[in-house]
Scaffold this motif. Sequence first.
Motif, PDB file in Angstrom:
ATOM      1  N   GLU A  61     -20.014  -5.299  -5.258  1.00  0.00           N
ATOM      2  CA  GLU A  61     -18.864  -5.167  -4.697  1.00  0.00           C
ATOM      3  C   GLU A  61     -18.403  -3.711  -5.095  1.00  0.00           C
ATOM      4  O   GLU A  61     -17.724  -2.842  -4.477  1.00  0.00           O
ATOM      5  CB  GLU A  61     -17.941  -6.105  -5.152  1.00  0.00           C
ATOM      6  N   GLY A  62     -18.698  -3.340  -6.431  1.00  0.00           N
ATOM      7  CA  GLY A  62     -18.405  -2.004  -6.682  1.00  0.00           C
ATOM      8  C   GLY A  62     -19.111  -0.881  -6.171  1.00  0.00           C
ATOM      9  O   GLY A  62     -18.400   0.157  -5.873  1.00  0.00           O
ATOM     10  N   ILE A  63     -20.443  -1.023  -5.690  1.00  0.00           N
ATOM     11  CA  ILE A  63     -20.992  -0.103  -4.758  1.00  0.00           C
ATOM     12  C   ILE A  63     -20.406   0.178  -3.583  1.00  0.00           C
ATOM     13  O   ILE A  63     -20.237   1.263  -2.869  1.00  0.00           O
ATOM     14  CB  ILE A  63     -22.608  -0.761  -4.663  1.00  0.00           C
ATOM     15  N   VAL A  64     -20.051  -0.897  -2.946  1.00  0.00           N
ATOM     16  CA  VAL A  64     -19.359  -0.763  -1.538  1.00  0.00           C
ATOM     17  C   VAL A  64     -18.202   0.013  -1.769  1.00  0.00           C
ATOM     18  O   VAL A  64     -17.680   0.772  -0.957  1.00  0.00           O
ATOM     19  CB  VAL A  64     -19.068  -2.463  -1.128  1.00  0.00           C
ATOM     20  N   ARG A  65     -17.402  -0.656  -2.746  1.00  0.00           N
ATOM     21  CA  ARG A  65     -15.922   0.178  -2.674  1.00  0.00           C
ATOM     22  C   ARG A  65     -16.252   1.777  -3.099  1.00  0.00           C
ATOM     23  O   ARG A  65     -15.445   2.333  -2.570  1.00  0.00           O
ATOM     24  CB  ARG A  65     -15.208  -0.537  -4.033  1.00  0.00           C
ATOM     25  N   LYS A  66     -17.177   2.175  -3.863  1.00  0.00           N
ATOM     26  CA  LYS A  66     -17.426   3.302  -4.525  1.00  0.00           C
ATOM     27  C   LYS A  66     -17.777   4.286  -2.891  1.00  0.00           C
ATOM     28  O   LYS A  66     -17.313   5.496  -2.628  1.00  0.00           O
ATOM     29  CB  LYS A  66     -18.432   3.706  -5.178  1.00  0.00           C
ATOM     30  N   TYR A  67     -18.668   3.692  -2.357  1.00  0.00           N
ATOM     31  CA  TYR A  67     -18.840   4.370  -0.901  1.00  0.00           C
ATOM     32  C   TYR A  67     -17.789   4.380  -0.037  1.00  0.00           C
ATOM     33  O   TYR A  67     -17.546   5.434   0.543  1.00  0.00           O
ATOM     34  CB  TYR A  67     -20.025   3.714   0.008  1.00  0.00           C
ATOM     35  N   VAL A  68     -17.016   3.413   0.229  1.00  0.00           N
ATOM     36  CA  VAL A  68     -16.067   3.522   1.041  1.00  0.00           C
ATOM     37  C   VAL A  68     -14.621   4.570   0.702  1.00  0.00           C
ATOM     38  O   VAL A  68     -14.241   5.256   1.310  1.00  0.00           O
ATOM     39  CB  VAL A  68     -15.053   1.943   1.082  1.00  0.00           C
ATOM     40  N   SER A  69     -14.358   4.351  -0.873  1.00  0.00           N
ATOM     41  CA  SER A  69     -13.249   5.340  -1.215  1.00  0.00           C
ATOM     42  C   SER A  69     -13.918   6.908  -1.044  1.00  0.00           C
ATOM     43  O   SER A  69     -12.873   7.661  -1.051  1.00  0.00           O
ATOM     44  CB  SER A  69     -13.101   5.158  -2.654  1.00  0.00           C
ATOM     45  N   ALA A  71     -15.570   8.180   1.182  1.00  0.00           N
ATOM     46  CA  ALA A  71     -16.148   8.393   2.668  1.00  0.00           C
ATOM     47  C   ALA A  71     -14.613   8.386   3.218  1.00  0.00           C
ATOM     48  O   ALA A  71     -14.306   9.306   4.139  1.00  0.00           O
ATOM     49  CB  ALA A  71     -17.011   7.693   3.224  1.00  0.00           C
ATOM     50  N   PHE A  72     -13.812   7.569   3.134  1.00  0.00           N
ATOM     51  CA  PHE A  72     -12.476   7.330   3.522  1.00  0.00           C
ATOM     52  C   PHE A  72     -11.316   6.788   2.656  1.00  0.00           C
ATOM     53  O   PHE A  72     -11.064   5.547   2.509  1.00  0.00           O
ATOM     54  CB  PHE A  72     -12.918   5.969   4.753  1.00  0.00           C
ATOM     55  N   PRO A  73     -11.034   7.325   1.964  1.00  0.00           N
ATOM     56  CA  PRO A  73     -10.206   7.251   0.947  1.00  0.00           C
ATOM     57  C   PRO A  73      -8.757   6.832   1.138  1.00  0.00           C
ATOM     58  O   PRO A  73      -8.157   6.015   0.330  1.00  0.00           O
ATOM     59  CB  PRO A  73      -9.859   8.532  -0.127  1.00  0.00           C
ATOM     60  N   ASP A  74      -8.457   6.800   2.411  1.00  0.00           N
ATOM     61  CA  ASP A  74      -7.101   6.397   2.988  1.00  0.00           C
ATOM     62  C   ASP A  74      -7.374   4.900   3.285  1.00  0.00           C
ATOM     63  O   ASP A  74      -6.301   4.329   3.698  1.00  0.00           O
ATOM     64  CB  ASP A  74      -6.439   7.196   3.901  1.00  0.00           C
ATOM     65  N   ASP A  75      -8.722   4.352   3.494  1.00  0.00           N
ATOM     66  CA  ASP A  75      -8.794   3.030   4.068  1.00  0.00           C
ATOM     67  C   ASP A  75      -8.487   2.135   2.821  1.00  0.00           C
ATOM     68  O   ASP A  75      -8.740   2.288   1.780  1.00  0.00           O
ATOM     69  CB  ASP A  75     -10.179   2.838   4.322  1.00  0.00           C
ATOM     70  N   ALA A  76      -7.889   0.799   3.349  1.00  0.00           N
ATOM     71  CA  ALA A  76      -7.537  -0.126   2.633  1.00  0.00           C
ATOM     72  C   ALA A  76      -8.808  -0.965   2.182  1.00  0.00           C
ATOM     73  O   ALA A  76      -9.909  -0.930   3.041  1.00  0.00           O
ATOM     74  CB  ALA A  76      -6.633  -1.165   2.761  1.00  0.00           C
ATOM     75  N   PHE A  77      -9.000  -1.854   1.166  1.00  0.00           N
ATOM     76  CA  PHE A  77     -10.355  -2.393   0.800  1.00  0.00           C
ATOM     77  C   PHE A  77      -9.861  -4.029   0.238  1.00  0.00           C
ATOM     78  O   PHE A  77      -9.126  -3.912  -0.756  1.00  0.00           O
ATOM     79  CB  PHE A  77     -11.141  -1.892  -0.480  1.00  0.00           C
TER      80      PHE A  77
END
Length: 281
Positions: A61-69, A71-77
Amino acid sequence: MTVIGSPTPVSIDLDSRYALARKIAKEAGERALQMFRNRATLEIEHKGVQDVVSIADREVEGIVRKYVSEAFPDDAFLGEESAGSASAALSNERVIWVVDPIDGTSCFLNGMYAWCVSIGILVDGEPAIGAVFDPNSGELFHAARGQGAFVDDVRLNASSARTFREGVLGVGFSHRVKPAAFIPFLDRLLGEGGMFIRNGSGALMIAYVAAGRLIGYYEPHINSWDCLAGIVLVREAGGVTNDFFANNGVLRGNPIVAAGASLYPELIALIEGEAVPARVG
């Protein structure tokens, strides 16, 4: 560039998120597979009845969250392992990544192959992107709203079955539901000449519905991170699902019903008329 817009001035870049979801699912899945092969060394916690978590879940989950944050820091997770800290404020977010790092943790920890990485994305409250990666088979199931559903590069089509005798139905169950509320459904299914399978991963079985491998799937309560990606897949493969997101299903969970379009009404009837309005993909 494909965008999903609302009356607001800012449109959402769907294509970039779709590409990233596929990339993350595979990379996170490959890392999970490494840990699966060395699972005897993992630390395990029990969260409740038939509910376990390992260091692998948190790391993936940490790997996924890092990529998302990044690339798209304004997206919620919203991830399974961080869901406890989520709040109703998510309902105000335009883009929400909904992630199960390892769906089928019990299978994962016990050396069975029915587990996967599931990544779904809600855009303006609607399921828009799904990616389910099965590291053991190497199959990536993926879909984006309006673009069809695929396993790798092969287009998917939900089953055309009209009766329960024409294939196998996937089912899921957790002790959030009383057994007495579920067993009669199985009795009715078998009475119709049908058969069922439960492999321990709702996300993977719903992906199989999109692929036509299962004729449908029913679970009386499932969490959003276990089914959001699959909902996109089924709808884009021409299947039908219930309105899972009613009554704050994102945070609270709901029943999930998914099937090919021909069988869906019969499946609803078998469940005895639960309030599950159909929606075609």
